[in-house]
Design a protein around this motif. Structure first.
Motif, mmCIF file in Angstrom:
data_model
loop_
_atom_site.group_PDB
_atom_site.id
_atom_site.type_symbol
_atom_site.label_atom_id
_atom_site.label_comp_id
_atom_site.label_asym_id
_atom_site.label_seq_id
_atom_site.Cartn_x
_atom_site.Cartn_y
_atom_site.Cartn_z
ATOM 1 N N LEU A 62 3.249 -4.495 -3.863
ATOM 2 C CA LEU A 62 3.098 -5.038 -2.969
ATOM 3 C C LEU A 62 4.446 -4.886 -2.233
ATOM 4 O O LEU A 62 4.819 -3.986 -0.872
ATOM 5 C CB LEU A 62 3.819 -7.115 -2.988
ATOM 6 C CG LEU A 62 4.070 -7.685 -1.242
ATOM 7 C CD1 LEU A 62 2.948 -7.050 -0.333
ATOM 8 C CD2 LEU A 62 4.479 -9.178 -2.102
ATOM 9 N N GLU A 63 5.411 -4.679 -3.216
ATOM 10 C CA GLU A 63 6.913 -3.375 -2.594
ATOM 11 C C GLU A 63 6.653 -2.284 -2.085
ATOM 12 O O GLU A 63 7.024 -1.863 -1.288
ATOM 13 C CB GLU A 63 7.708 -3.132 -4.161
ATOM 14 C CG GLU A 63 8.892 -4.900 -4.244
ATOM 15 C CD GLU A 63 9.624 -5.000 -5.117
ATOM 16 O OE1 GLU A 63 10.091 -3.951 -5.990
ATOM 17 O OE2 GLU A 63 9.939 -5.888 -5.947
ATOM 18 N N ARG A 64 5.002 -1.480 -3.360
ATOM 19 C CA ARG A 64 5.696 -0.330 -2.171
ATOM 20 C C ARG A 64 4.833 -0.470 -1.540
ATOM 21 O O ARG A 64 5.543 0.934 -0.661
ATOM 22 C CB ARG A 64 4.122 0.637 -3.933
ATOM 23 C CG ARG A 64 3.989 2.284 -3.722
ATOM 24 C CD ARG A 64 3.390 2.526 -4.781
ATOM 25 N NE ARG A 64 2.253 1.570 -4.719
ATOM 26 C CZ ARG A 64 1.213 1.564 -3.599
ATOM 27 N NH1 ARG A 64 0.732 2.014 -2.616
ATOM 28 N NH2 ARG A 64 -0.313 1.257 -4.006
ATOM 29 N N ALA A 69 4.572 0.847 4.190
ATOM 30 C CA ALA A 69 4.226 0.357 5.758
ATOM 31 C C ALA A 69 5.950 0.795 6.260
ATOM 32 O O ALA A 69 5.769 1.150 7.978
ATOM 33 C CB ALA A 69 4.120 -0.599 5.704
ATOM 34 N N ALA A 70 6.865 0.596 6.153
ATOM 35 C CA ALA A 70 8.006 0.563 7.208
ATOM 36 C C ALA A 70 8.024 1.541 7.479
ATOM 37 O O ALA A 70 9.133 1.988 8.204
ATOM 38 C CB ALA A 70 9.144 -0.616 6.032
ATOM 39 N N ASP A 71 8.501 2.525 6.670
ATOM 40 C CA ASP A 71 8.524 3.790 6.446
ATOM 41 C C ASP A 71 8.008 4.739 7.304
ATOM 42 O O ASP A 71 8.325 6.006 8.198
ATOM 43 C CB ASP A 71 8.905 5.278 4.801
ATOM 44 C CG ASP A 71 9.610 4.746 3.869
ATOM 45 O OD1 ASP A 71 10.410 3.698 4.599
ATOM 46 O OD2 ASP A 71 9.611 5.338 3.114
ATOM 47 N N GLU A 72 6.508 3.802 7.917
ATOM 48 C CA GLU A 72 5.556 4.902 8.340
ATOM 49 C C GLU A 72 5.735 4.217 9.842
ATOM 50 O O GLU A 72 6.072 3.029 9.996
ATOM 51 C CB GLU A 72 3.779 4.078 7.985
ATOM 52 C CG GLU A 72 2.801 4.913 8.722
ATOM 53 C CD GLU A 72 2.760 6.223 8.900
ATOM 54 O OE1 GLU A 72 3.401 7.467 9.662
ATOM 55 O OE2 GLU A 72 2.550 6.237 7.508
ATOM 56 N N VAL A 81 -2.968 -1.080 6.545
ATOM 57 C CA VAL A 81 -2.506 -1.027 5.187
ATOM 58 C C VAL A 81 -1.988 -2.645 4.099
ATOM 59 O O VAL A 81 -2.151 -2.844 3.675
ATOM 60 C CB VAL A 81 -0.874 -0.068 4.525
ATOM 61 C CG1 VAL A 81 -0.319 -0.272 3.207
ATOM 62 C CG2 VAL A 81 -2.246 1.204 4.878
ATOM 63 N N LEU A 82 -1.040 -3.120 4.880
ATOM 64 C CA LEU A 82 -0.676 -4.752 4.773
ATOM 65 C C LEU A 82 -1.644 -5.837 5.298
ATOM 66 O O LEU A 82 -2.013 -6.414 4.269
ATOM 67 C CB LEU A 82 0.380 -5.271 5.898
ATOM 68 C CG LEU A 82 1.429 -4.260 6.053
ATOM 69 C CD1 LEU A 82 2.749 -4.579 7.315
ATOM 70 C CD2 LEU A 82 2.234 -4.875 4.621
ATOM 71 N N SER A 83 -2.589 -5.093 6.306
ATOM 72 C CA SER A 83 -4.175 -6.019 6.098
ATOM 73 C C SER A 83 -4.939 -6.002 4.555
ATOM 74 O O SER A 83 -5.713 -6.521 3.811
ATOM 75 C CB SER A 83 -4.952 -5.749 7.926
ATOM 76 O OG SER A 83 -4.262 -6.064 8.340
ATOM 77 N N ARG A 84 -5.087 -4.974 4.399
ATOM 78 C CA ARG A 84 -6.105 -4.654 3.353
ATOM 79 C C ARG A 84 -5.626 -5.550 1.779
ATOM 80 O O ARG A 84 -5.701 -5.883 1.547
ATOM 81 C CB ARG A 84 -6.116 -3.002 2.889
ATOM 82 C CG ARG A 84 -6.855 -2.724 1.744
ATOM 83 C CD ARG A 84 -7.747 -1.145 1.486
ATOM 84 N NE ARG A 84 -5.955 -0.185 1.822
ATOM 85 C CZ ARG A 84 -5.741 0.428 3.088
ATOM 86 N NH1 ARG A 84 -7.211 0.670 4.023
ATOM 87 N NH2 ARG A 84 -4.716 1.553 2.814
ATOM 88 N N LEU A 85 -3.772 -4.813 1.901
ATOM 89 C CA LEU A 85 -3.237 -5.661 0.824
ATOM 90 C C LEU A 85 -3.255 -7.214 0.855
ATOM 91 O O LEU A 85 -3.231 -7.848 -0.187
ATOM 92 C CB LEU A 85 -1.580 -5.518 0.815
ATOM 93 C CG LEU A 85 -0.592 -6.008 0.432
ATOM 94 C CD1 LEU A 85 -0.308 -5.454 -2.006
ATOM 95 C CD2 LEU A 85 0.414 -6.806 0.174
ATOM 96 N N LEU A 86 -3.481 -8.149 2.129
ATOM 97 C CA LEU A 86 -3.386 -9.025 1.924
ATOM 98 C C LEU A 86 -4.850 -9.252 1.575
ATOM 99 O O LEU A 86 -5.174 -10.577 0.959
ATOM 100 C CB LEU A 86 -3.319 -9.519 3.583
ATOM 101 C CG LEU A 86 -3.635 -10.825 3.753
ATOM 102 C CD1 LEU A 86 -2.198 -11.841 2.951
ATOM 103 C CD2 LEU A 86 -2.368 -11.661 5.031
ATOM 104 N N ARG A 87 -5.580 -9.495 2.185
ATOM 105 C CA ARG A 87 -6.695 -9.175 2.032
ATOM 106 C C ARG A 87 -7.121 -9.676 0.448
ATOM 107 O O ARG A 87 -7.896 -9.897 0.097
ATOM 108 C CB ARG A 87 -8.360 -8.214 2.754
ATOM 109 C CG ARG A 87 -9.608 -8.854 2.359
ATOM 110 C CD ARG A 87 -10.472 -7.771 3.802
ATOM 111 N NE ARG A 87 -10.021 -6.299 3.249
ATOM 112 C CZ ARG A 87 -9.511 -5.696 4.048
ATOM 113 N NH1 ARG A 87 -9.828 -6.472 5.785
ATOM 114 N NH2 ARG A 87 -9.312 -4.019 4.046
#
Length: 141
Positions: A62-64, A69-72, A81-87
């Motif tokens: 999650l941190e990675r 996402a923050a650097d993008e 990216v965040l949606s894929r992680l949450l899904r």
């Protein structure tokens, strides 16, 4: 179960993107700022909820992902990216689904979700005429 996860991800996505955009990777550990925008604050609470439901390896992932996402500079990429992680997290954890459902505002009656996928796709709820493709010449007035 699949449709429920998709709906939760679609509802939570804008909040996650706003929180990561505002706080970057610090969103996972930052105390909620009372003056924070409601969207950013809810996104932060969602990410911290996911954080609490993860084991050590899951927290590192999650941190990675949040740092990436923050650097993008591309919000569309960050949202994906965040949606894929949450899904993935929601598919594995029914308790997380319940807590997230309680945290998110209820969708307004009659809410319509429209998804366009693929090259040159369009999405609209109300539209007169939509013409796509190469070589279209609009009519002259």
């Amino acid at each position: 179960m699949g449709a429920e996860v998709v709906q939760l991800v679609e509802q939570a996505g804008p909040y996650l993107t706003a929180a990561v955009g505002a706080y970057g990777a610090a969103v996972l550990t930052r105390a909620q700022d009372v003056a924070a925008d409601a969207t950013v604050g809810l996104g932060q609470r969602i990410l911290q909820l996911v954080w609490r439901h993860r084991d050590e390896a899951g927290r590192a992932e999650l941190e990675r992902v949040v740092e990436e996402a923050a650097d993008e500079q591309d919000d569309t990429y960050s949202a994906a990216v965040l949606s894929r992680l949450l899904r993935r997290a929601l598919e594995k954890d029914p308790g997380l689904r319940e807590e997230l459902s309680a945290l998110l505002p209820a969708p307004a009656a009659g809410t319509v979700t429209i998804t366009a996928s693929g090259e040159r796709s369009i999405a609209a709820q109300h539209i007169g005429t939509a013409i796509t493709g190469d070589g279209h010449i609009p009519p002259r007035p």
